[in-house]
Design a protein around this motif. Structure first.
Motif, short mmCIF file in Angstrom:
data_model
loop_
_atom_site.label_atom_id
_atom_site.label_comp_id
_atom_site.label_asym_id
_atom_site.label_seq_id
_atom_site.Cartn_x
_atom_site.Cartn_y
_atom_site.Cartn_z
N ASP A 94 -1.01 24.98 -43.88
CA ASP A 94 0.04 25.84 -44.43
C ASP A 94 -0.55 27.16 -44.93
O ASP A 94 -1.65 27.19 -45.49
N PRO A 95 0.17 28.27 -44.74
CA PRO A 95 -0.28 29.54 -45.32
C PRO A 95 -0.11 29.51 -46.83
O PRO A 95 0.99 29.22 -47.33
N LEU A 96 -1.19 29.80 -47.57
CA LEU A 96 -1.09 29.71 -49.02
C LEU A 96 -2.09 30.61 -49.70
O LEU A 96 -3.11 31.02 -49.12
N LYS A 97 -1.78 30.93 -50.95
CA LYS A 97 -2.69 31.57 -51.88
C LYS A 97 -2.88 30.62 -53.05
O LYS A 97 -1.90 30.08 -53.58
N PHE A 98 -4.12 30.43 -53.46
CA PHE A 98 -4.42 29.62 -54.64
C PHE A 98 -5.21 30.46 -55.62
O PHE A 98 -6.22 31.05 -55.25
N ARG A 99 -4.73 30.51 -56.88
CA ARG A 99 -5.39 31.34 -57.87
C ARG A 99 -5.53 30.60 -59.19
O ARG A 99 -4.58 29.95 -59.65
N VAL A 100 -6.72 30.68 -59.77
CA VAL A 100 -6.94 30.29 -61.15
C VAL A 100 -7.05 31.59 -61.94
O VAL A 100 -8.01 32.36 -61.75
N VAL A 101 -6.08 31.87 -62.77
CA VAL A 101 -5.99 33.17 -63.44
C VAL A 101 -6.81 33.13 -64.73
O VAL A 101 -6.51 32.36 -65.65
N GLN A 102 -7.82 33.95 -64.78
CA GLN A 102 -8.76 33.95 -65.88
C GLN A 102 -8.06 34.23 -67.21
O GLN A 102 -7.19 35.11 -67.32
N SER A 103 -8.43 33.47 -68.24
CA SER A 103 -7.98 33.67 -69.63
C SER A 103 -6.48 33.46 -69.81
O SER A 103 -5.91 33.94 -70.79
N ALA A 104 -5.85 32.75 -68.90
CA ALA A 104 -4.41 32.47 -69.02
C ALA A 104 -4.21 31.01 -69.37
O ALA A 104 -4.91 30.13 -68.87
#
Length: 284
Positions: free
Chosen positions: A241-251
């Motif tokens: 599947d087309p995807l973006k995965f992000r761990v957003v710093q300091s959130a």
């Protein structure tokens, strides 16, 4: 890692965001309420459109004249609390990038079960899509969910009325392995059964393979909770599947939503651009 790997490491702190944040939770929710109160009179559109007889079976519609996908927002609260009204300021932020939004309420546990919540939201999608089609020619949609709302958005991606019209799913800091809920205190309200936990586990009952995914989680959240988003992203990636995965710093569990809905925030701008680009993406 699965929640099972965290059984010796305080499941309550790992998998109950309120327990992880402690008294900070009340501060974030109070801020959401105050900011939403401040923008309520400025939000265009219609409020509290009924899709059923229950007083919580309602949605708000905030139109914007553009060709951007319509965002259908499903609030969090571990299926047992919170309300669409707390996210009205987030809807106002999303509208700044040209998105029409639908902000959905639904009945909560313990009055009803998780299974019934999914059923009611399936009905809500029928009503919402019928309503939006009267307002916009050939609309496209994004399912947008926070926490328990991300879990619900994943399951709702299979709805037959979204076939060919669902451009993306935005899943913000969700709970996806439902069995863990049966082992923490929130289940006193939710009453999740073993059969329901198996039926509504997103990791073993993956969302639709015919759309794009944006999965994000806060870098300040507990490791076990971060693993929930990583597991889902890994499963979808392996499926192709087309995807973006992000761990957003300091959130954290709540500031993540504030940052990603705000087009003036660099993290938010990335998400807004991703959603706007979906309308020109014909891969799926």
């Amino acid at each position: 890692m699965s929640w099972l790997n965290w059984k010796q490491h305080n499941l309550e702190t790992q998998f109950n965001p309120r327990a992880a944040l402690g008294t900070k939770t009340d501060g974030f929710l109070a801020s959401w309420e105050n900011k939403s109160h401040d923008v309520r009179d400025k939000l265009l559109g219609r409020f509290n459109i009924a899709y059923g007889d229950h007083p919580l079976m309602q949605f708000d519609y905030h139109p914007y004249l553009s060709n951007a996908p319509v965002i259908i927002n499903i609030h969090g609260g571990f299926w047992r609390s919170l309300d669409k009204s707390l996210m009205q300021h987030h809807m106002a932020l999303l509208s700044r990038s040209g998105f029409s939004t639908v902000n959905v309420n639904y009945p909560l546990c313990p009055e009803i079960s998780l299974t019934q919540i999914v059923q009611f939201l399936e009905l809500a999608l029928e009503k919402i899509i019928n309503f939006v089609e009267q307002e916009i020619s050939d609309p496209k949609f994004i399912l947008f969910g926070h926490s328990a709302g991300a879990h619900l958005a994943a399951h709702l991606s299979h709805h037959h009325r979204l076939k060919g019209n669902l451009k993306g799913v935005v899943a913000l800091t969700g709970i996806y392995e439902t069995e863990v809920v049966r082992h923490i205190t929130v289940n006193q309200d939710i009453g999740l059964t073993q059969n329901e936990a198996k039926r509504w586990c997103v990791i073993t009952n993956l969302p639709s393979p015919t759309t794009h995914y944006y999965i994000a989680v806060g870098g300040d959240e507990p490791s076990g909770w971060i693993d929930q988003s990583w597991q889902l992203a890994s499963k979808l990636y392996k499926r192709g599947d087309p995807l973006k995965f992000r761990v957003v710093q300091s959130a954290n569990h709540f500031s993540l939503v504030d940052r990603l809905c705000d087009p003036d925030n660099p993290d938010g701008l990335l998400l807004h651009d991703w959603m706007l680009n979906l309308i020109d993406n014909n891969q799926i």
